[in-house]
Design an enzyme around this catalytic site. Sequence first.
Site, short mmCIF file in Angstrom:
data_model
loop_
_atom_site.label_atom_id
_atom_site.label_comp_id
_atom_site.label_asym_id
_atom_site.label_seq_id
_atom_site.Cartn_x
_atom_site.Cartn_y
_atom_site.Cartn_z
N ASP A 1 14.93 -84.39 -41.54
CA ASP A 1 13.48 -84.50 -41.37
C ASP A 1 13.19 -85.99 -41.18
OD1 ASP A 1 10.74 -84.83 -41.75
OD2 ASP A 1 10.58 -83.21 -43.21
N LYS B 1 2.19 -86.71 -38.20
CA LYS B 1 2.19 -87.99 -38.88
C LYS B 1 2.28 -89.13 -37.85
CE LYS B 1 2.11 -85.10 -42.26
NZ LYS B 1 3.28 -84.66 -42.96
C1 LIG Z 1 3.80 -83.45 -43.46
C2 LIG Z 1 5.25 -83.25 -43.57
C3 LIG Z 1 5.84 -82.03 -43.24
C4 LIG Z 1 5.03 -80.82 -42.82
O1 LIG Z 1 4.38 -80.99 -41.59
P1 LIG Z 1 2.97 -80.32 -41.21
O2 LIG Z 1 2.73 -80.86 -39.85
O3 LIG Z 1 1.97 -80.74 -42.24
O4 LIG Z 1 3.17 -78.84 -41.23
C5 LIG Z 1 7.23 -81.94 -43.31
N1 LIG Z 1 7.98 -82.98 -43.73
C6 LIG Z 1 7.43 -84.17 -44.08
C7 LIG Z 1 8.31 -85.27 -44.53
C8 LIG Z 1 6.05 -84.34 -44.02
O5 LIG Z 1 5.52 -85.50 -44.38
#
Ligand SMILES: *Cc1c(COP(=O)(O)O)cnc(C)c1O
Length: 411
Positions: free
Chosen positions: A206, A231
């Site tokens: 991730d 993000k």
């Molecule tokens: C926000 C986030 C997610 C989930 O993403 P969404 O777009 O809110 O569904 C997954 N991993 C990390 C590290 C995040 O900050």
Amino acid sequence: MTQPPVTQPPDQPAAQPSNHGGPVDGTSPWADDGFATKAIHAGQEPEERTGAVAVPIFQTSTYAQDQVGITRAGYDYSRAGNPTRTALEEALSALENGRHTAAFASGMAAADAALRALLRPGDHLIIPIDAYGGTFRLIDKIAVPWGVSYTAVPLGDTGAVRAALRPETKLIWCETPTNPLLGIADIAALADIAHGAPGGAKLLVDNTFATAYLQQPLELGADVVLHSTTKYIGGHSDVIGGSLTTADDEIGEQFAFHAKSMGGVAGPFDSWLTLRGVKTLAVRMDRHCDNAEQIVELLTENPKVGTVYYPGLPEHPGHQVAARQMRRFGGMVSFRVRGGQEEAVKICSRTRLFTLGESLGGVESLIEVPALMTHMSVAGSELEVPADLIRISVGIEDIDDLMTDLADALA
Ligand SMILES: *Cc1c(COP(=O)(O)O)cnc(C)c1O
């Protein structure tokens, strides 16, 4: 319906094939590591029919077929494929040095598709002890009832990761830096562990906190990169999205199949907004990092502040690894407050520029108390975060204003 013939005004020569904005000879007009160029051009050639420089928003659900089963450009229904989404997917593939990307309606939809595509009931996966709360909830509450099991491990400790391997371990799910404690895992070491596992596991990273600009997991041996494009990639706090990128053709096909079958795909307008964010990712990330470095300095010198979590600090336990695998250390900073949660809540209510809110990675600075907000879902579990922790997403405002705001709130 047939296309009107494209006519040239008589006094103009017939158009010659040009490579303005797009490869015509199979080569790309950018270097492999030309990140800022790729962010603006990859997948984003001027539109063929009109020359529109901005990728059009193909706000359509379906596509005319010339004959039964004969499509004009391979598109038949927008759940399966849409040109605006394709542009985003190609751009993200280029930035991660992958070959296939599937763009989803959210990071969690991407995570769900990854779990379904990479695991079967009976399989086991290893997750970070401080995983993103939503990821933990998805695995603990949805994937486990589906039939998989997991072990939560501090991924910075490769011995602990090795010890958690089982014959049925098929996936290591990595976040680095982690949310909200900015823990660092060694991607190359985890790739070796995954690929050497008795059952032959895959490594998913991730990459939401770092983005492809700061860190390239596929280059370090990871099999899959996941993003919450909500993000930094979107970057303007105006769209929710997610993505999965891989260099493996078989896994790429699985992702496309799962996206189409499960249906949690990114819509045309969301894809367009995200693509608009992608173009400025490199300049934004540099400013996020510049500002975060100065905020960290302010925090480490403030008597109200306890531990500061930032991988750029030499005393951070993951600093060496981060320095090796990241270009810079990112825009996320967490810190503990002397005086406990009550004081942390007060500080968050006193800032005027840092907006109290969830999410991260946008141009505006945000502040929050994870234990009461983003990470409520891990309360009481082994992934619980410190009660007195504040997490900030350092935006790209003028640094002097940010420093004053935070110093005042801490006074
Ligand atoms: C926000 C986030 C997610 C989930 O993403 P969404 O777009 O809110 O569904 C997954 N991993 C990390 C590290 C995040 O900050």
